[in-house]
Motif scaffolding. Sequence first.
Motif, PDB file in Angstrom:
ATOM      1  N   VAL A  14      50.786 -15.646  75.657  1.00 34.91           N
ATOM      2  CA  VAL A  14      50.629 -16.324  76.951  1.00 34.91           C
ATOM      3  C   VAL A  14      51.085 -15.399  78.082  1.00 34.91           C
ATOM      4  O   VAL A  14      50.423 -15.309  79.126  1.00 34.91           O
ATOM      5  CB  VAL A  14      51.395 -17.670  76.974  1.00 34.91           C
ATOM      6  N   ALA A  15      52.169 -14.682  77.882  1.00 35.96           N
ATOM      7  CA  ALA A  15      52.649 -13.752  78.915  1.00 35.96           C
ATOM      8  C   ALA A  15      51.612 -12.655  79.175  1.00 35.96           C
ATOM      9  O   ALA A  15      51.330 -12.316  80.334  1.00 35.96           O
ATOM     10  CB  ALA A  15      53.986 -13.144  78.498  1.00 35.96           C
ATOM     11  N   LEU A  16      51.036 -12.101  78.110  1.00 40.34           N
ATOM     12  CA  LEU A  16      50.015 -11.065  78.264  1.00 40.34           C
ATOM     13  C   LEU A  16      48.785 -11.629  78.956  1.00 40.34           C
ATOM     14  O   LEU A  16      48.257 -11.029  79.900  1.00 40.34           O
ATOM     15  CB  LEU A  16      49.642 -10.473  76.900  1.00 40.34           C
ATOM     16  N   GLU A  17      48.329 -12.795  78.522  1.00 44.86           N
ATOM     17  CA  GLU A  17      47.141 -13.402  79.129  1.00 44.86           C
ATOM     18  C   GLU A  17      47.385 -13.738  80.599  1.00 44.86           C
ATOM     19  O   GLU A  17      46.488 -13.605  81.430  1.00 44.86           O
ATOM     20  CB  GLU A  17      46.733 -14.661  78.354  1.00 44.86           C
ATOM     21  N   THR A  18      48.596 -14.151  80.932  1.00 43.21           N
ATOM     22  CA  THR A  18      48.932 -14.458  82.327  1.00 43.21           C
ATOM     23  C   THR A  18      48.869 -13.195  83.171  1.00 43.21           C
ATOM     24  O   THR A  18      48.320 -13.196  84.279  1.00 43.21           O
ATOM     25  CB  THR A  18      50.336 -15.098  82.412  1.00 43.21           C
ATOM     26  N   GLU A  19      49.404 -12.115  82.636  1.00 39.25           N
ATOM     27  CA  GLU A  19      49.368 -10.829  83.346  1.00 39.25           C
ATOM     28  C   GLU A  19      47.917 -10.370  83.557  1.00 39.25           C
ATOM     29  O   GLU A  19      47.550  -9.912  84.637  1.00 39.25           O
ATOM     30  CB  GLU A  19      50.155  -9.786  82.538  1.00 39.25           C
ATOM     31  N   LEU A  20      47.094 -10.510  82.530  1.00 42.52           N
ATOM     32  CA  LEU A  20      45.682 -10.123  82.642  1.00 42.52           C
ATOM     33  C   LEU A  20      44.946 -11.015  83.648  1.00 42.52           C
ATOM     34  O   LEU A  20      44.131 -10.531  84.439  1.00 42.52           O
ATOM     35  CB  LEU A  20      44.995 -10.204  81.276  1.00 42.52           C
ATOM     36  N   ALA A  21      45.250 -12.311  83.638  1.00 41.48           N
ATOM     37  CA  ALA A  21      44.583 -13.237  84.556  1.00 41.48           C
ATOM     38  C   ALA A  21      44.884 -12.885  86.009  1.00 41.48           C
ATOM     39  O   ALA A  21      44.023 -13.030  86.884  1.00 41.48           O
ATOM     40  CB  ALA A  21      45.016 -14.670  84.254  1.00 41.48           C
ATOM     41  N   LYS A  22      46.077 -12.393  86.272  1.00 37.72           N
ATOM     42  CA  LYS A  22      46.462 -12.041  87.651  1.00 37.72           C
ATOM     43  C   LYS A  22      45.622 -10.902  88.219  1.00 37.72           C
ATOM     44  O   LYS A  22      45.420 -10.821  89.419  1.00 37.72           O
ATOM     45  CB  LYS A  22      47.943 -11.666  87.711  1.00 37.72           C
ATOM     46  N   VAL A  23      45.127 -10.003  87.361  1.00 32.06           N
ATOM     47  CA  VAL A  23      44.363  -8.853  87.863  1.00 32.06           C
ATOM     48  C   VAL A  23      42.851  -9.070  87.787  1.00 32.06           C
ATOM     49  O   VAL A  23      42.085  -8.274  88.326  1.00 32.06           O
ATOM     50  CB  VAL A  23      44.743  -7.540  87.131  1.00 32.06           C
ATOM     51  N   HIS A  24      42.439 -10.132  87.117  1.00 32.44           N
ATOM     52  CA  HIS A  24      41.001 -10.391  87.011  1.00 32.44           C
ATOM     53  C   HIS A  24      40.440 -10.920  88.319  1.00 32.44           C
ATOM     54  O   HIS A  24      41.143 -11.531  89.108  1.00 32.44           O
ATOM     55  CB  HIS A  24      40.710 -11.352  85.852  1.00 32.44           C
ATOM     56  N   TYR A  48      39.248   6.866  85.183  1.00 31.82           N
ATOM     57  CA  TYR A  48      39.501   5.711  86.051  1.00 31.82           C
ATOM     58  C   TYR A  48      40.436   4.695  85.391  1.00 31.82           C
ATOM     59  O   TYR A  48      41.315   4.135  86.044  1.00 31.82           O
ATOM     60  CB  TYR A  48      38.159   5.049  86.396  1.00 31.82           C
ATOM     61  N   ALA A  49      40.230   4.448  84.097  1.00 29.97           N
ATOM     62  CA  ALA A  49      41.013   3.434  83.377  1.00 29.97           C
ATOM     63  C   ALA A  49      41.488   4.018  82.048  1.00 29.97           C
ATOM     64  O   ALA A  49      40.967   3.684  80.978  1.00 29.97           O
ATOM     65  CB  ALA A  49      40.161   2.183  83.164  1.00 29.97           C
ATOM     66  N   PRO A  50      42.476   4.910  82.088  1.00 33.17           N
ATOM     67  CA  PRO A  50      42.875   5.654  80.882  1.00 33.17           C
ATOM     68  C   PRO A  50      43.671   4.873  79.837  1.00 33.17           C
ATOM     69  O   PRO A  50      43.947   5.396  78.774  1.00 33.17           O
ATOM     70  CB  PRO A  50      43.723   6.787  81.464  1.00 33.17           C
ATOM     71  N   GLY A  51      43.997   3.647  80.083  1.00 29.15           N
ATOM     72  CA  GLY A  51      44.824   2.904  79.131  1.00 29.15           C
ATOM     73  C   GLY A  51      44.097   2.423  77.889  1.00 29.15           C
ATOM     74  O   GLY A  51      44.713   1.855  76.997  1.00 29.15           O
ATOM     75  N   ILE A  52      42.786   2.647  77.818  1.00 32.70           N
ATOM     76  CA  ILE A  52      41.987   2.214  76.669  1.00 32.70           C
ATOM     77  C   ILE A  52      41.213   3.418  76.156  1.00 32.70           C
ATOM     78  O   ILE A  52      40.722   4.225  76.943  1.00 32.70           O
ATOM     79  CB  ILE A  52      41.005   1.086  77.081  1.00 32.70           C
ATOM     80  N   ASP A  53      41.104   3.523  74.832  1.00 25.45           N
ATOM     81  CA  ASP A  53      40.274   4.579  74.243  1.00 25.45           C
ATOM     82  C   ASP A  53      38.834   4.088  74.314  1.00 25.45           C
ATOM     83  O   ASP A  53      38.360   3.359  73.446  1.00 25.45           O
ATOM     84  CB  ASP A  53      40.695   4.848  72.796  1.00 25.45           C
ATOM     85  N   TRP A  54      38.133   4.476  75.359  1.00 25.91           N
ATOM     86  CA  TRP A  54      36.799   3.941  75.636  1.00 25.91           C
ATOM     87  C   TRP A  54      35.767   4.343  74.598  1.00 25.91           C
ATOM     88  O   TRP A  54      34.831   3.590  74.328  1.00 25.91           O
ATOM     89  CB  TRP A  54      36.355   4.318  77.050  1.00 25.91           C
ATOM     90  N   GLU A  55      35.918   5.514  73.998  1.00 21.68           N
ATOM     91  CA  GLU A  55      34.965   5.928  72.959  1.00 21.68           C
ATOM     92  C   GLU A  55      35.051   4.984  71.764  1.00 21.68           C
ATOM     93  O   GLU A  55      34.036   4.534  71.235  1.00 21.68           O
ATOM     94  CB  GLU A  55      35.208   7.374  72.537  1.00 21.68           C
ATOM     95  N   VAL A  56      36.260   4.682  71.333  1.00 18.05           N
ATOM     96  CA  VAL A  56      36.457   3.754  70.215  1.00 18.05           C
ATOM     97  C   VAL A  56      35.949   2.367  70.609  1.00 18.05           C
ATOM     98  O   VAL A  56      35.246   1.703  69.843  1.00 18.05           O
ATOM     99  CB  VAL A  56      37.948   3.699  69.796  1.00 18.05           C
ATOM    100  N   VAL A  78      39.258  -4.028  85.435  1.00 14.47           N
ATOM    101  CA  VAL A  78      39.177  -3.181  84.246  1.00 14.47           C
ATOM    102  C   VAL A  78      40.283  -2.136  84.285  1.00 14.47           C
ATOM    103  O   VAL A  78      40.992  -1.918  83.298  1.00 14.47           O
ATOM    104  CB  VAL A  78      37.781  -2.523  84.129  1.00 14.47           C
ATOM    105  N   LYS A  79      40.441  -1.505  85.434  1.00 12.68           N
ATOM    106  CA  LYS A  79      41.470  -0.463  85.587  1.00 12.68           C
ATOM    107  C   LYS A  79      42.868  -1.046  85.350  1.00 12.68           C
ATOM    108  O   LYS A  79      43.669  -0.480  84.594  1.00 12.68           O
ATOM    109  CB  LYS A  79      41.384   0.148  86.985  1.00 12.68           C
ATOM    110  N   GLU A  80      43.148  -2.167  85.990  1.00  9.32           N
ATOM    111  CA  GLU A  80      44.484  -2.764  85.865  1.00  9.32           C
ATOM    112  C   GLU A  80      44.713  -3.354  84.471  1.00  9.32           C
ATOM    113  O   GLU A  80      45.821  -3.294  83.947  1.00  9.32           O
ATOM    114  CB  GLU A  80      44.689  -3.805  86.963  1.00  9.32           C
ATOM    115  N   SER A  81      43.662  -3.906  83.864  1.00  9.08           N
ATOM    116  CA  SER A  81      43.793  -4.425  82.497  1.00  9.08           C
ATOM    117  C   SER A  81      44.082  -3.294  81.522  1.00  9.08           C
ATOM    118  O   SER A  81      44.917  -3.442  80.613  1.00  9.08           O
ATOM    119  CB  SER A  81      42.514  -5.151  82.068  1.00  9.08           C
ATOM    120  N   ALA A  82      43.415  -2.167  81.701  1.00  8.00           N
ATOM    121  CA  ALA A  82      43.662  -1.001  80.837  1.00  8.00           C
ATOM    122  C   ALA A  82      45.122  -0.567  80.942  1.00  8.00           C
ATOM    123  O   ALA A  82      45.755  -0.243  79.936  1.00  8.00           O
ATOM    124  CB  ALA A  82      42.722   0.145  81.207  1.00  8.00           C
TER     125      ALA A  82
END
Length: 195
Positions: A14-24, A48-56, A78-82
Amino acid sequence: AGIDKPRERAESIVALETELAKVHWSPQEMRNPVKRYHAMTPEELKTYAPGIDWEVYMDEFGAPTDQEKIIVTGDTAVKESAAIFAKTPIDVLRSFTVYHFINNQAALLPKAYADAKFEFFSTRLSGIKEQRERSLRALGLVNELQGEIIGRLYVERYFPPESKAEMEKYIPFIKESFREHIKNSEWMDEATKKE
């Protein structure tokens, strides 16, 4: 599902989803086609959004590997979620993934799981009182998973090339009719009509 520390895991999800919802983006922002369209190369997305391995990520979703451009809808989200995913402990990400996997499969699991999901998401959150019969839900699933394939088979059997050629004669007339309707529409402003 035999998962330990269910309350602690639920709270972290819930904490993670709340954080993600704030940036969506809000629904209003997502309806803006100009703002939503942000094309970038795969390399630009990685920067732009280095927090995710986009190739994978792309590989797992079966996206073509030779794409020159990717449309990143809701780019700042996308950037903030990454960034959020990059700083989230792996145990929380595991819990998040397991939860979403089980939740997404609930309709395919025994009745108690399907009923629990319906009761929360449909009844409590959306006010829907009655769940469709299981046979209708199964038919809907087949349509969702196989609809395109069945549609192709139907077209091959019942819509020969001659019929397609005949229908294509009407497309310019239909487009022109829409153009006229939009042009004469009183409720649309000029900027919308131009879009």
